[in-house]
Design an enzyme around this catalytic site. Structure first.
Site, PDB file in Angstrom:
ATOM      1  N   ARG A  54       0.802  -1.228   0.000  1.00 50.84           N
ATOM      2  CA  ARG A  54       0.000   0.000   0.000  1.00 50.84           C
ATOM      3  C   ARG A  54       0.834   1.275   0.000  1.00 50.84           C
ATOM      4  NH1 ARG A  54      -2.612  -3.899   1.510  1.00 50.84           N
ATOM      5  NH2 ARG A  54      -0.674  -4.383   2.523  1.00 50.84           N
ATOM      6  N   THR A  55       1.791   1.367   0.897  1.00 49.92           N
ATOM      7  CA  THR A  55       2.483   2.648   1.069  1.00 49.92           C
ATOM      8  C   THR A  55       3.273   3.001  -0.195  1.00 49.92           C
ATOM      9  OG1 THR A  55       2.662   2.076   3.388  1.00 49.92           O
ATOM     10  CG2 THR A  55       3.919   3.981   2.657  1.00 49.92           C
ATOM     11  N   LYS A  83      25.898  -3.524  -0.619  1.00 53.71           N
ATOM     12  CA  LYS A  83      27.374  -3.539  -0.675  1.00 53.71           C
ATOM     13  C   LYS A  83      27.974  -2.847   0.530  1.00 53.71           C
ATOM     14  CE  LYS A  83      26.952  -2.450  -5.506  1.00 53.71           C
ATOM     15  NZ  LYS A  83      27.330  -1.391  -6.442  1.00 53.71           N
ATOM     16  N   ARG A 104      11.059   3.772   3.659  1.00 49.87           N
ATOM     17  CA  ARG A 104      10.715   2.813   4.716  1.00 49.87           C
ATOM     18  C   ARG A 104      11.989   2.081   5.094  1.00 49.87           C
ATOM     19  NH1 ARG A 104       5.683  -1.200   4.571  1.00 49.87           N
ATOM     20  NH2 ARG A 104       4.730   0.783   5.161  1.00 49.87           N
ATOM     21  N   HIS A 132       4.691   5.726  11.620  1.00 51.66           N
ATOM     22  CA  HIS A 132       4.245   5.594  10.221  1.00 51.66           C
ATOM     23  C   HIS A 132       3.259   6.753   9.986  1.00 51.66           C
ATOM     24  CE1 HIS A 132       3.098   4.026   6.449  1.00 51.66           C
ATOM     25  NE2 HIS A 132       2.827   2.778   6.748  1.00 51.66           N
TER      26      HIS A 132
END
Ligand code: CP
Length: 306
Positions: A54-55, A83, A104, A132
């Site tokens: 969703r986000t 890396k 995120r 959030h």
């Protein structure tokens, strides 16, 4: 007003600023052509170090609907983080290429750190079990649209309240509104963290902690269900023991109020039975759609095109 601003925690924006975003989101929802090309030539970097449906997709949909473009990665394995590149350097690079960053990250505090290394706005799309804030904008807009107000109701938060960042952000945000009673329904292992309870106590918010969902149903106006999050547990046995502790089904819904609304940030696993989807009080799919409109409002505001 919001041009150039980052959003790390819900309190980064005032109540008035959030209200202006909700008004703008409602305007966009009603007139789908409004702001259609406003972000043409702008680039949004979506940096997802953790899975999302969703986000990420709603931010990308929001930017594309505004006429802008997106670049980024959906998992860290395809970026130079694999890396050993530091988060600070990844953010400095994205800030060279884009006009805003949505990130995120599994680590609490990562969004704050990113905002400090970036000279373009950084939007926190979830930092570990911490916050959030754009889910909170989504949740507040949904409550406003479906009940007509953000005040004078009882909200029941149910499930994983310990690691549930959406719960932490929404409870803190709601503590700024009037006459909201909060019921925190969880097993003892997954209770709300003390730092959130301290915020509520300092603001004289009325709240109770409970274990029984069924008995609480008749008191609740807004039920906020959450998933027990396998990825946050250190011990698989604990997850298996707790994962199905709350299942909202038709029987429990029968004990709920007629004007109840059921929210869930999604994804769900077993905590809401599929049979509940047909109940008109189930609002979690509408909630996901409001998320796109409020993210359109947010992007157009921080990019200064509205
Ligand atoms: N609500 C939410 O954050 O969903 P995703 O994890 O799919 O982005």
């Amino acid at each position: 007003m919001l041009k150039g601003r980052s959003l790390v925690e819900p309190e980064d924006f005032s109540i008035e600023e959030m209200d202006s975003l909700f008004s703008l989101a409602e305007k966009i929802e009603k007139d789908q052509k409004y702001l259609r090309e406003s972000c043409r030539g702008k680039l949004l970097a979506t940096l997802f170090f953790e899975p999302s449906t969703r986000t990420r997709l709603s931010f990308e949909a929001a930017m594309l609907r505004l006429g802008g473009s997106c670049l980024g990665f959906a998992e860290p394995g395809s970026s130079s983080a694999s890396k050993g590149e530091s988060l600070a350097d990844t953010i400095r690079m994205a800030a060279c290429y884009a006009d805003a960053i949505v990130m995120r990250n599994p680590k609490e505090g990562a969004a704050l750190l990113a905002s400090r290394y970036s000279d373009i706005p950084v939007i926190n799309a979830g930092d570990g079990g911490h916050h959030h804030p754009t889910q909170t904008l989504t949740d507040l807009l949904t409550i406003k649209r479906l009940t007509g107000k953000i005040e004078n109701f009882t909200i029941g938060f149910c499930g994983d309240l310990k690691f549930g960042r959406t719960v932490h952000s929404l409870a803190k945000a709601l503590s700024r509104y009037n006459k909201i009673k909060m019921l925190f329904i969880s097993p003892s292992e997954l209770v709300l963290p003390d730092y959130i309870k301290s915020v509520l106590k300092n603001k004289n918010v009325e709240f109770e902690e409970r274990e029984n969902l069924e008995k609480s149903m008749p008191e609740i106006d807004v039920l906020y269900m959450t998933r027990v999050q396998r990825e946050r547990f250190f011990n698989e046995d604990d997850y298996i023991r707790l994962k199905d502790i709350y299942v909202l089904n038709s029987e429990k819904m029968a004990a709920g109020r007629e004007n109840l609304i059921v929210l869930h940030p999604l994804p769900r696993v077993n905590e809401i039975s599929i049979e509940v989807d047909a109940d008109p009080r189930a609002a979690y799919f509408a909630q996901a759609k409001y998320g796109m409109y409020v993210r359109m409002a947010l992007l157009s505001s921080i990019l200064g095109v509205v």
